[in-house]
Each structure stands twice: as structure tokens, then as C-alpha cells.
Design an enzyme around this catalytic site. Sequence first.
Site, PDB file in Angstrom:
ATOM      1  N   THR A  27       0.872  -1.175   0.000  1.00 51.60           N
ATOM      2  CA  THR A  27       0.000   0.000   0.000  1.00 51.60           C
ATOM      3  C   THR A  27       0.911   1.227   0.000  1.00 51.60           C
ATOM      4  O   THR A  27       2.124   1.108   0.189  1.00 51.60           O
ATOM      5  CB  THR A  27      -0.915   0.056   1.245  1.00 51.60           C
ATOM      6  OG1 THR A  27      -0.100   0.293   2.403  1.00 51.60           O
ATOM      7  CG2 THR A  27      -1.685  -1.246   1.430  1.00 51.60           C
ATOM      8  N   ILE A  93       7.117  -2.242   7.260  1.00 53.19           N
ATOM      9  CA  ILE A  93       6.972  -0.790   7.267  1.00 53.19           C
ATOM     10  C   ILE A  93       7.753  -0.161   6.120  1.00 53.19           C
ATOM     11  O   ILE A  93       8.973  -0.352   5.996  1.00 53.19           O
ATOM     12  CB  ILE A  93       7.422  -0.198   8.627  1.00 53.19           C
ATOM     13  CG1 ILE A  93       6.763  -0.973   9.795  1.00 53.19           C
ATOM     14  CG2 ILE A  93       7.089   1.286   8.678  1.00 53.19           C
ATOM     15  CD1 ILE A  93       5.248  -1.016   9.788  1.00 53.19           C
ATOM     16  N   LYS A  94       7.017   0.600   5.323  1.00 52.19           N
ATOM     17  CA  LYS A  94       7.642   1.277   4.175  1.00 52.19           C
ATOM     18  C   LYS A  94       8.252   2.590   4.638  1.00 52.19           C
ATOM     19  O   LYS A  94       7.570   3.436   5.225  1.00 52.19           O
ATOM     20  CB  LYS A  94       6.597   1.571   3.104  1.00 52.19           C
ATOM     21  CG  LYS A  94       6.410   0.442   2.134  1.00 52.19           C
ATOM     22  CD  LYS A  94       5.267   0.749   1.225  1.00 52.19           C
ATOM     23  CE  LYS A  94       5.670   0.793  -0.213  1.00 52.19           C
ATOM     24  NZ  LYS A  94       4.501   0.913  -1.083  1.00 52.19           N
ATOM     25  N   ILE A  95       9.521   2.739   4.324  1.00 50.87           N
ATOM     26  CA  ILE A  95      10.296   3.909   4.734  1.00 50.87           C
ATOM     27  C   ILE A  95      10.909   4.503   3.467  1.00 50.87           C
ATOM     28  O   ILE A  95      11.483   3.754   2.660  1.00 50.87           O
ATOM     29  CB  ILE A  95      11.455   3.471   5.686  1.00 50.87           C
ATOM     30  CG1 ILE A  95      10.932   2.652   6.874  1.00 50.87           C
ATOM     31  CG2 ILE A  95      12.304   4.640   6.122  1.00 50.87           C
ATOM     32  CD1 ILE A  95      10.378   3.435   8.028  1.00 50.87           C
TER      33      ILE A  95
END
Length: 228
Positions: A27, A93-95
Site C-alpha cells: 500500500t 513498514i515502508k520507509i
Amino acid sequence: MKFFLDSAKINEIDYAYNTFGIDGLTTNPRHIMESGKTFINAVTDIAKWVKDNKLEGVDRFPVSVEINPYIEDTEEMIRAAEEIAKISENFVIKIPCIESGIAAARRLEQEGIRTNVTLVFSAAQAILPAKNNSLFVSPFIGWKEANGEDCRKYISDIVEIYKNYGYYGKTQIICAAVRTGRQVVDCAVAGADIVTAGLAVFKDVMNHAYTTQGMGIFRNAWDNTAKE
Ligand code: E4P
């Protein structure tokens, strides 16, 4: 090769899982916005869908969720990631691939929170996330090709670098923003681990005009086959 769906809409996730057997989900803030829900409701509903489908576990069905894109401070990124990671064991977790993001992803991986370093637009940017053990790196394909670039060398350079240094398979390469069947093939030929794309792309990739034409030819033959 694994296929991830790029969406935060439960009806699309359900359809893509049951029809195509997608292996995971990505997402981003745009997909959350398009779900029409608040951030917290959108990700909580996804976490519930994962549970209802008995897909718990980051190895079984990873779901990438991006932190607030306004956060640029490493400590704040880590706090935001920790809050999101509490919601589901499947969340990665997208960073963003900026200096403070690299530092945050490195620390999060040391804490056992899996990360996906996103917004990667060069092979050089893809190296540090792998050195620092991120689970995923997301080189964007569609955005670059929309601006006239040919991404085949970009993808194969990342694959080659990862093979040279033992990162291949450990940090998995998610080719992101994939828009066409040709891009899917480019990623597969280069040896990328995963393609993530919207539902429309998977539907398109399944189709070919000759398949439709062939169905017509065989239906005609079926109708004209001797009946007794
Ligand atoms: C990937 O992880 C991203 O969510 C995605 O591919 C970004 O691009 P898009 O929203 O333009 O498809």
C-alpha cells in the site's frame, strides 16, 4: 516470481487473492486515500482480512504499510513504524529512501521490525537497504518509464549487484508501480523477486487477443463436430 497487489481496497484484495493467488500486498498513502477510509481504519481492515483468511505471518503474506510521508526525522520515523507494526504481525513498514529513512530502517530491522525501503529510483539507492538487512527494496518502474526511461538495465543492475554481494533473496526486490505486461516480463527476466501492481494490470496480463480469437475458433469447431 511473487505477485503482490498494490491496493488498500478490501474488495480488490479479496478478488486478487481468490482469483490470482497473490502472495502479498503493498500500500502507499495514495492507495489508502483511494480506499476512502482513514489511515487507521484502512490498515486495521487489512489486518482483519489477513486474519480472516488465516494468512498470519510476514513470511506467509507480507503487507507493506507506509509511514506518514511528512516525517523526516529518524527517531520520529521509528516511533511511527513501531505504532503501525503493533497492528499486525504481517505489516512491513515502508520507509522512504532518504538518509534519515535508511537510518530508521536499519534500526527497525535491528529491533525485529521488517522494513521495505521505498521510492528507490537508482541502483545506487538500492545498495544500502540491502546492506542494512531490509526485507524489501522497492525500485519504481512505472514512474521512470512514464518519463521515457527504459528500466531493463536498472532492474538487472540491482539483481546483479545483489548477486555479487550475497543480498539476493535476503533483501527481496519488489519492482513497484508496474503498469504493463512487458514490464512484468522485464522484471521476471532480470530475476526480480516480486512485482507489485494494481488489479487492472493483473487482469491485463492474463489476457491476449489471440487467446480470445482461439476460443472463438475452438467454439466454432465444437459446434461443428459430429454429434452422433
Ligand atoms: C509500491 O510499493 C507502490 O505502492 C506503488 O507501486 C507506487 O506507485 P503507484 O501508486 O503509482 O502505482
